[in-house]
Motif scaffolding. Sequence first.
Motif, short mmCIF file in Angstrom:
data_model
loop_
_atom_site.label_atom_id
_atom_site.label_comp_id
_atom_site.label_asym_id
_atom_site.label_seq_id
_atom_site.Cartn_x
_atom_site.Cartn_y
_atom_site.Cartn_z
N UNK A 267 -4.78 -8.18 -7.33
CA UNK A 267 -5.90 -7.23 -7.29
C UNK A 267 -5.33 -5.86 -7.00
N UNK A 268 -5.61 -4.91 -7.85
CA UNK A 268 -5.10 -3.55 -7.71
C UNK A 268 -6.28 -2.62 -7.45
N UNK A 269 -6.21 -1.93 -6.32
CA UNK A 269 -7.30 -1.02 -5.94
C UNK A 269 -6.72 0.38 -5.74
N UNK A 270 -7.26 1.35 -6.46
CA UNK A 270 -6.77 2.72 -6.38
C UNK A 270 -7.92 3.64 -6.01
N UNK A 271 -7.73 4.41 -4.94
CA UNK A 271 -8.68 5.45 -4.52
C UNK A 271 -8.04 6.81 -4.82
N UNK A 272 -8.59 7.48 -5.78
CA UNK A 272 -8.06 8.78 -6.19
C UNK A 272 -9.02 9.86 -5.70
N UNK A 273 -8.82 10.26 -4.43
CA UNK A 273 -9.68 11.28 -3.85
C UNK A 273 -9.17 12.68 -4.18
N UNK A 274 -9.89 13.67 -3.72
CA UNK A 274 -9.53 15.05 -4.04
C UNK A 274 -8.15 15.42 -3.48
N UNK A 275 -7.85 14.93 -2.27
CA UNK A 275 -6.60 15.31 -1.64
C UNK A 275 -5.70 14.12 -1.30
N UNK A 276 -6.23 12.91 -1.35
CA UNK A 276 -5.47 11.72 -0.96
C UNK A 276 -5.47 10.71 -2.11
N UNK A 277 -4.31 10.15 -2.34
CA UNK A 277 -4.17 9.08 -3.34
C UNK A 277 -3.76 7.81 -2.61
N UNK A 278 -4.59 6.79 -2.70
CA UNK A 278 -4.35 5.53 -1.98
C UNK A 278 -4.30 4.39 -2.98
N UNK A 279 -3.18 3.69 -3.01
CA UNK A 279 -3.00 2.57 -3.94
C UNK A 279 -2.75 1.30 -3.14
N UNK A 280 -3.51 0.24 -3.41
CA UNK A 280 -3.37 -1.04 -2.70
C UNK A 280 -3.21 -2.16 -3.70
N UNK A 281 -2.19 -2.96 -3.50
CA UNK A 281 -1.92 -4.09 -4.38
C UNK A 281 -1.91 -5.38 -3.56
N UNK A 282 -2.75 -6.33 -3.97
CA UNK A 282 -2.79 -7.66 -3.36
C UNK A 282 -2.22 -8.63 -4.40
N UNK A 283 -1.20 -9.37 -4.00
CA UNK A 283 -0.46 -10.17 -4.97
C UNK A 283 -0.16 -11.56 -4.41
N UNK A 284 -0.38 -12.58 -5.27
CA UNK A 284 0.02 -13.94 -4.92
C UNK A 284 1.47 -14.15 -5.32
N UNK A 285 2.31 -14.44 -4.34
CA UNK A 285 3.73 -14.64 -4.62
C UNK A 285 4.01 -16.05 -5.13
N UNK B 286 0.84 -1.20 0.00
CA UNK B 286 0.00 0.00 0.00
C UNK B 286 0.87 1.24 0.00
N UNK B 287 0.47 2.21 -0.80
CA UNK B 287 1.14 3.51 -0.83
C UNK B 287 0.05 4.59 -0.72
N UNK B 288 0.18 5.44 0.31
CA UNK B 288 -0.79 6.52 0.52
C UNK B 288 -0.03 7.84 0.58
N UNK B 289 -0.54 8.83 -0.14
CA UNK B 289 0.12 10.14 -0.12
C UNK B 289 -0.90 11.26 -0.35
N UNK B 290 -0.57 12.42 0.19
CA UNK B 290 -1.37 13.61 -0.11
C UNK B 290 -1.04 14.06 -1.53
N UNK B 291 -2.05 14.50 -2.24
CA UNK B 291 -1.87 14.92 -3.62
C UNK B 291 -1.42 16.38 -3.70
N UNK B 292 -0.54 16.61 -4.66
CA UNK B 292 -0.09 17.97 -4.93
C UNK B 292 -0.69 18.45 -6.25
N UNK B 293 -1.20 19.67 -6.22
CA UNK B 293 -1.80 20.23 -7.44
C UNK B 293 -0.74 20.76 -8.38
#
Length: 337
Positions: free
Chosen positions: A319-337, A285-292
């Motif tokens: 499974x790749x899940x991305x939440x692209x909100x107004x101020x927060x970008x949240x990316x989650x990756x679920x992977x079978x190794x 998971x990678x979460x960050x505040x977005x910069x304009x």
Amino acid sequence: MNKSRQILLHIFIWTLLVLMFMFLGSGGKNPSYTSLVIFVYFGIVNIAVFYTNYLLILPTFLNRKRYVWCAISIILLVILSTFIKCGLAYYFYNIVMVRNEGKYVMDFWQYFSSAFFVGCVFIFLSTVLKFIIDWFMNEKIKTKLENEKLTSELAFLKSQINPHFLFNSLNNIYSLAYQKSDKTPEAVMKLSEIMRYMLYESNEATVKLDDEIRYLQNYIELQKLRFKDKAYIKFEIDGETNDKRITPLILISFVENAFKHGIATDKDNPIKIVLNVSSNKLFFQVVNRKSVQNKDETGGIGLLNVKRRLDLLYDGEFRLHIDDHESIYNCELYLDL
């Protein structure tokens, strides 16, 4: 299977079939002269029909879509083989045409229709075999072409990673050099270590997960140098990682994207990176505040690249899940190794 093995296999199968029918035709007793004549001479004719159609007629006409000539050739072959069988039958008249101690005599047309039908059966069998073999060969070629295409596409995608990453890193080092920072040599050394991993150690289909993590950590350290250690990153690693393997350079784009489009200098909202391994499942998971201000004019090559690589290498296993909100970008990756 090479041709010599195929020939030996065909000889073995036909010999086995002839011997089996001879044994059954003699009622389980030692094969008689009658059985030898019927199953050997006539068997040779039927086998000749089989292979004439399989090796000559079908490849010559059917593969070239000359269907009319194919049908004519098959009909002529069956008629010719039928006359040959009839000739053999009259030559061995007392063995073939006379049954039940001479009480029943098979006439010419009865035998002709029977021989014609048997010829058609062998034509049918050889045609079915031809279609089956061609289907398997086409599937094999199709699979090979798909694999070659996959390999070429993966190589192309991977080749895009290096210049994309190098372009961003050189910009960072240029910024340090422009500011005449004492940390420029350290940044160059970090970049050297990272490029060594990308060029030499990541050439395998999979690498140790620990090596990939170390690569991410080096990248983060390089970014911290760019921000003069004022970048705030929280990198959490949990679970057993020492015996796991992963496709190389599959995680870097998410981290790179966070630095490129996010705010790394907010102490209260640091870039959050989480890597958790449980059994053979990886959560990243990678979460960050977005910069304009930070916009990628090239159109986001990195994430498009990694999405395509995931589709090719982990089809149905991620499974790749991305939440692209107004101020927060949240990316989650679920992977079978």
